[in-house]
Design an enzyme around this catalytic site. Sequence first.
Site, short mmCIF file in Angstrom:
data_model
loop_
_atom_site.label_atom_id
_atom_site.label_comp_id
_atom_site.label_asym_id
_atom_site.label_seq_id
_atom_site.Cartn_x
_atom_site.Cartn_y
_atom_site.Cartn_z
N ASP A 107 3.05 8.33 -3.21
CA ASP A 107 3.41 7.30 -4.17
C ASP A 107 4.91 7.04 -4.12
O ASP A 107 5.44 6.67 -3.08
CB ASP A 107 2.92 7.74 -5.57
CG ASP A 107 3.04 6.67 -6.62
OD1 ASP A 107 2.14 5.82 -6.71
OD2 ASP A 107 4.02 6.69 -7.38
N ARG A 108 5.66 7.21 -5.22
CA ARG A 108 7.10 6.96 -5.18
C ARG A 108 7.78 7.85 -4.15
O ARG A 108 8.70 7.41 -3.44
CB ARG A 108 7.73 7.23 -6.56
CG ARG A 108 7.11 6.49 -7.71
CD ARG A 108 7.05 5.00 -7.50
NE ARG A 108 8.37 4.38 -7.48
CZ ARG A 108 8.58 3.10 -7.17
NH1 ARG A 108 7.57 2.32 -6.83
NH2 ARG A 108 9.80 2.61 -7.18
N HIS A 152 2.40 -2.62 -13.71
CA HIS A 152 3.57 -1.82 -14.08
C HIS A 152 4.76 -2.10 -13.15
O HIS A 152 5.91 -1.96 -13.56
CB HIS A 152 3.22 -0.33 -14.03
CG HIS A 152 2.75 0.16 -12.69
ND1 HIS A 152 1.62 -0.33 -12.06
CD2 HIS A 152 3.27 1.08 -11.84
CE1 HIS A 152 1.47 0.27 -10.90
NE2 HIS A 152 2.45 1.13 -10.74
N TYR A 212 11.79 2.11 -10.40
CA TYR A 212 10.91 0.98 -10.12
C TYR A 212 11.70 -0.33 -10.00
O TYR A 212 11.39 -1.17 -9.16
CB TYR A 212 9.85 0.86 -11.21
CG TYR A 212 8.62 1.69 -10.95
CD1 TYR A 212 7.51 1.15 -10.32
CD2 TYR A 212 8.58 3.03 -11.32
CE1 TYR A 212 6.38 1.91 -10.07
CE2 TYR A 212 7.46 3.81 -11.07
CZ TYR A 212 6.35 3.25 -10.45
OH TYR A 212 5.25 4.01 -10.20
N HIS A 272 -6.26 8.26 -6.32
CA HIS A 272 -4.84 8.16 -6.01
C HIS A 272 -4.17 9.54 -5.98
O HIS A 272 -3.28 9.79 -5.15
CB HIS A 272 -4.15 7.27 -7.04
CG HIS A 272 -2.68 7.11 -6.84
ND1 HIS A 272 -2.14 6.48 -5.75
CD2 HIS A 272 -1.62 7.51 -7.61
CE1 HIS A 272 -0.82 6.47 -5.84
NE2 HIS A 272 -0.48 7.10 -6.95
#
Length: 292
Positions: A107-108, A152, A212, A272
């Site tokens: 993910d990030r 988001h 983000y 996920h």
Amino acid sequence: MTRTIPGFDHVRLPGADGVELAAAVGGSGSPVVLLHGFPQTHLMWRHVAERLAGEHTVICPDLRGYGASAKPAATGRSVYAKRAMAGDVVRLAAELGHERFALVGHDRGALVAFRAGLDHPETITHLGILDVVPTLDMWHVLHGVRAAVGYHLFLMAQPPGLPETMIANSADAFFGSFLDAWANDPAAIPAEVRAEYLRASAAAVPSIVADYRASADIDVDHDQADLDAGSQLAMPVTVVQQDWGAQLGYDAAGVWKAWAPDLDHRLTRAGHFMAEEAPDEITAAIRDLLAR
């Protein structure tokens, strides 16, 4: 009290620009760095890290702005750029005595790993990516009503102020909604681990939003510059992801092949949070990557 991986040492060391990172370190052998995603901490790697520690030195940091790591104020565009966060990882590994290492991100953390692979090809020996596409491509594939799955991303891309206030006023509900919606097996994140993720995320709202926001700003510029220059990932790359290509209508393997000529692209039936839901599968994929 910060929860960490059982049997691992917990250290605090400098990353780039004097930003201090917290990390769990265990095992022995060739180094592998594992980077967590949202809304999590390094604890998400607990199962995979324990499996790999018999063969490798495993380093699991909290990213800049997350968990127990420092959370510098976003005083400029570059503070939470993935380039800065990748620099943290390279500096942390060097502080631990590793000038070259394998890197896997979720993910990030996968976006940070991607940037590290492009910016530090002499340092990253192998690159593993879990459940993302590069930032530039992400914005291209999210369109129409299908983009609602990434609401988001658009919320936290807004100017400073409103996103931070909205999220801080409902932090547990906001961060918990992703843990609920994105897991195919909710039992893979037990109550005590979930509580740690929610506690850590609620304490890091401004820096998480800044991370983000950077992905709708400076990270796009960096990716575009590399695309224009024809830059590619020079090391072996393994990507494991859900079948987002089918869900969002794009060629996921093709997107990655454009960046990574030496690519092993795999689809998983796990949700996920695959390192927690399917640790044996993810550990096997990492071992296969390291054998290339």
